[in-house]
Design a protein around this motif. Structure first.
Motif, PDB file in Angstrom:
ATOM      1  N   ARG A   1       0.865  -1.196   0.000  1.00 38.89           N
ATOM      2  CA  ARG A   1       0.000   0.000   0.000  1.00 38.89           C
ATOM      3  C   ARG A   1       0.895   1.238   0.000  1.00 38.89           C
ATOM      4  O   ARG A   1       1.783   1.365   0.853  1.00 38.89           O
ATOM      5  CB  ARG A   1      -0.907  -0.002   1.223  1.00 38.89           C
ATOM      6  N   VAL A   2       0.669   2.139  -0.953  1.00 39.87           N
ATOM      7  CA  VAL A   2       1.559   3.291  -1.109  1.00 39.87           C
ATOM      8  C   VAL A   2       0.756   4.578  -1.238  1.00 39.87           C
ATOM      9  O   VAL A   2      -0.446   4.562  -1.523  1.00 39.87           O
ATOM     10  CB  VAL A   2       2.462   3.142  -2.360  1.00 39.87           C
ATOM     11  N   THR A   3       1.461   5.679  -1.027  1.00 37.35           N
ATOM     12  CA  THR A   3       0.914   7.015  -1.274  1.00 37.35           C
ATOM     13  C   THR A   3       1.767   7.669  -2.363  1.00 37.35           C
ATOM     14  O   THR A   3       3.001   7.609  -2.307  1.00 37.35           O
ATOM     15  CB  THR A   3       0.959   7.874  -0.007  1.00 37.35           C
ATOM     16  N   VAL A   4       1.109   8.265  -3.346  1.00 38.72           N
ATOM     17  CA  VAL A   4       1.826   8.925  -4.442  1.00 38.72           C
ATOM     18  C   VAL A   4       2.410  10.239  -3.935  1.00 38.72           C
ATOM     19  O   VAL A   4       1.699  11.092  -3.387  1.00 38.72           O
ATOM     20  CB  VAL A   4       0.894   9.177  -5.640  1.00 38.72           C
ATOM     21  N   VAL A   5       3.714  10.404  -4.099  1.00 38.07           N
ATOM     22  CA  VAL A   5       4.413  11.613  -3.659  1.00 38.07           C
ATOM     23  C   VAL A   5       4.559  12.605  -4.809  1.00 38.07           C
ATOM     24  O   VAL A   5       4.367  13.810  -4.645  1.00 38.07           O
ATOM     25  CB  VAL A   5       5.814  11.253  -3.096  1.00 38.07           C
ATOM     26  N   ASN A   6       4.901  12.095  -6.000  1.00 41.64           N
ATOM     27  CA  ASN A   6       5.137  12.976  -7.142  1.00 41.64           C
ATOM     28  C   ASN A   6       4.906  12.201  -8.430  1.00 41.64           C
ATOM     29  O   ASN A   6       4.984  10.959  -8.448  1.00 41.64           O
ATOM     30  CB  ASN A   6       6.572  13.509  -7.102  1.00 41.64           C
ATOM     31  N   ARG A   7       4.607  12.921  -9.512  1.00 46.10           N
ATOM     32  CA  ARG A   7       4.457  12.300 -10.819  1.00 46.10           C
ATOM     33  C   ARG A   7       5.172  13.144 -11.864  1.00 46.10           C
ATOM     34  O   ARG A   7       5.182  14.374 -11.799  1.00 46.10           O
ATOM     35  CB  ARG A   7       2.982  12.128 -11.191  1.00 46.10           C
ATOM     36  N   ILE A   8       5.811  12.451 -12.821  1.00 42.66           N
ATOM     37  CA  ILE A   8       6.491  13.122 -13.930  1.00 42.66           C
ATOM     38  C   ILE A   8       6.003  12.491 -15.222  1.00 42.66           C
ATOM     39  O   ILE A   8       6.180  11.281 -15.438  1.00 42.66           O
ATOM     40  CB  ILE A   8       8.031  12.991 -13.828  1.00 42.66           C
ATOM     41  N   PHE A   9       5.382  13.291 -16.081  1.00 45.88           N
ATOM     42  CA  PHE A   9       4.879  12.799 -17.358  1.00 45.88           C
ATOM     43  C   PHE A   9       6.036  12.736 -18.352  1.00 45.88           C
ATOM     44  O   PHE A   9       6.712  13.733 -18.601  1.00 45.88           O
ATOM     45  CB  PHE A   9       3.771  13.716 -17.875  1.00 45.88           C
ATOM     46  N   LEU A  10       6.269  11.557 -18.930  1.00 48.04           N
ATOM     47  CA  LEU A  10       7.393  11.352 -19.847  1.00 48.04           C
ATOM     48  C   LEU A  10       6.935  10.992 -21.256  1.00 48.04           C
ATOM     49  O   LEU A  10       7.716  10.474 -22.047  1.00 48.04           O
ATOM     50  CB  LEU A  10       8.304  10.238 -19.306  1.00 48.04           C
TER      51      LEU A  10
END
Length: 375
Positions: free
Chosen positions: A314-323
Motif C-alpha cells: 500500500r503506497v501514497t503517491v508523492v510525485n508524478r512526472i509525465f514522460l
C-alpha cells in the motif's frame, strides 16, 4: 593517425585491441588499475562510468596519448606501448571536435591525408574527401567554413576527418556531449549506421547510460579505475553483478536487508521492517549475508484497488512526472520507504492517472527482483 607499420597477417579471430594488466598512474593517483579487456573486430564497444572512473584514460592509452605505467596495450596482436599515435591504425573524434576554424570543411577532412609521406595527389585527395562527405551525408559541403556549420554538421565533419584514413579502430571521446537531446538521438542512429556500413571497430567513452545502451554491442562499466562488468546492454540491464552496475545502467529501486532463503539461483531477502522480497541471485551470496533487492520501476504495477496479493504494498503517491509514453511516479510506503514506479500509457488508460496524495497499491511478479551482494 594512420599506421605506417609494415602490414602483417593477423588471424581473423585475433582481437583488434587488448588491455593486458594495463595500469596508468599519475604520481600517487591510479587512473586505470589492472585493466584486462579484449575488443572484438567490427564491434561497437562503450566505456561507461562517472567522471574520474578511468574510461578516458583507457581510451587515451589505446590512442597512444598515454602509455601504461605497467602492463601492455596490443593492437592487432602487437604490443604498442611505445608506438606514437601517428603510427597506430587508430583515429579519434574528440568531445569538442578539434576542427580548424580557418580551414574549409574539405581542408579539415583532408588534413590527415596531406600530412602523409608520400603525399597522395590532389585529385586522389579530392576524391577521398568527396567519398567521406558522402558517407557522413554532407555531399557538396567541402567549400564551407566550419563556423557556417551547425553542431551536428561539425560532428559529421569530425567523423569524416577520422574515417578518411580508413583506421582499424575509431575512438570517440564523448562526441555528442555538446548536442541537444533530439540532435544527440539523431546522431546516435547515424553513428550506428556508419559503423555498420564501414565495418570499423568503434570505441566510445560516455557517462550517458542511455547513449551506451542504445548504441553498443558491448559495454564496459568502470569504477575507480577498474573494470566492474563487461557485457551486452541487455545482459547488464537484466543481470548486473552488483548494486553499482544496477544503479548505473538504467533506474532501479533498492531495498536493503539480509538473505533469509537461498536455493540454487534463487534467493529471498528480508528487510528491516520484515517484508520478504524473493528473486534471483546474481552473485555467490549466503544466508544471513547483508544484501540488496533491486527492482526496476517498470517491473512494478500500480493499481487503485487491492488484488489481495500477499506481496502487495500500500503506497501514497508523492510525485508524478509525465514522460510521454510513460509516467514516472514516486511513491512511499510505511515499510519500504520511497521508490519509483514507471507506468505505461496503456496501463494508465486502464487504471487512470494518479495524483500526488492518492493512495494506490504497488505489486510485482514473484521472483522478479534481483538479490545483489555488496559491491
Amino acid at each position: 593517425m594512420k599506421s605506417d607499420q609494415t602490414n602483417t597477417e593477423t588471424a581473423p579471430d585475433t582481437p583488434i585491441a587488448e588491455f593486458r594488466n594495463a595500469t596508468k598512474t599519475f604520481g600517487d593517483v591510479v587512473a586505470a588499475n589492472d585493466l584486462n579487456l579484449s575488443i572484438r573486430r567490427g564491434e561497437f564497444l562503450s566505456f561507461l562510468g562517472p567522471s574520474g572512473c578511468g574510461k578516458t584514460t583507457a581510451l587515451r592509452m589505446l590512442a597512444g596519448f598515454e602509455a601504461p605505467t605497467r602492463g601492455d596495450i596490443l593492437l592487432d596482436g602487437q604490443r604498442v606501448n611505445d608506438l606514437p599515435p601517428h603510427r597506430r591504425p587508430v583515429n579519434m573524434v574528440f568531445q569538442h571536435y578539434a576542427l580548424f576554424p580557418h580551414l574549409t570543411v574539405a581542408e579539415n577532412i583532408s588534413y590527415g591525408l596531406r600530412q602523409q609521406r608520400p603525399r597522395p595527389s590532389a585529385p586522389e585527395i579530392a576524391k577521398a574527401v568527396d567519398r567521406a562527405l558522402e558517407t557522413v551525408r554532407l555531399p557538396g559541403f567541402g567549400p564551407r567554413r566550419i563556423w557556417e556549420m551547425s553542431g551536428g554538421q561539425q560532428q559529421r565533419v569530425a567523423l569524416a576527418r577520422a574515417i578518411i584514413n580508413q583506421p582499424k579502430l575509431l575512438l570517440l571521446d564523448e562526441p555528442m556531449a555538446a548536442l541537444d537531446k533530439k540532435l544527440r538521438r539523431d546522431m546516435q542512429i547515424e553513428l550506428q549506421t556508419l559503423q555498420r556500413s564501414l565495418g570499423i571497430t568503434f570505441v566510445l567513452v560516455t557517462h550517458d547510460q542511455e547513449e551506451a545502451l542504445s548504441m553498443s554491442d558491448r559495454i564496459c562499466i568502470m569504477r575507480g579505475g577498474r573494470i566492474v562488468q563487461v557485457g551486452r546492454p541487455r545482459d547488464l540491464y537484466d543481470r548486473p553483478i552488483n548494486r553499482y552496475v544496477a544503479d548505473f545502467v538504467g533506474k532501479s529501486n533498492f531495498f536493503a536487508g539480509r538473505v533469509t532463503e537461498r536455493s540454487g539461483g534463487a534467493a529471498a531477502l528480508t528487510t528491516a521492517s520484515g517484508r520478504l522480497i524473493a528473486g534471483s541471485a546474481t552473485s555467490d551470496i549466503a544466508t544471513g549475508q547483508a544484501a540488496t533487492a533491486s527492482l526496476r520501476p517498470e517491473q512494478i504495477a500500480l493499481r487503485r484497488t487491492s488484488t489481495g496479493d500477499t506481496g502487495e504494498v500500500r503506497v501514497t503517491v508523492v510525485n508524478r512526472i509525465f514522460l510521454g509514453e510513460h509516467t514516472e511516479y514516486l511513491v512511499t510506503s510505511d515499510d519500504l520507504g520511497e521508490f519509483l514506479v514507471l507506468v505505461s500509457r496503456q496501463a494508465e488508460a486502464t487504471e487512470g492517472g494518479f495524483e500526488p496524495g492518492d493512495t494506490a497499491h504497488a505489486s510485482w511478479q514473484a521472483g522478479t527482483a534481483l538479490i545483489l551482494g555488496e559491491d
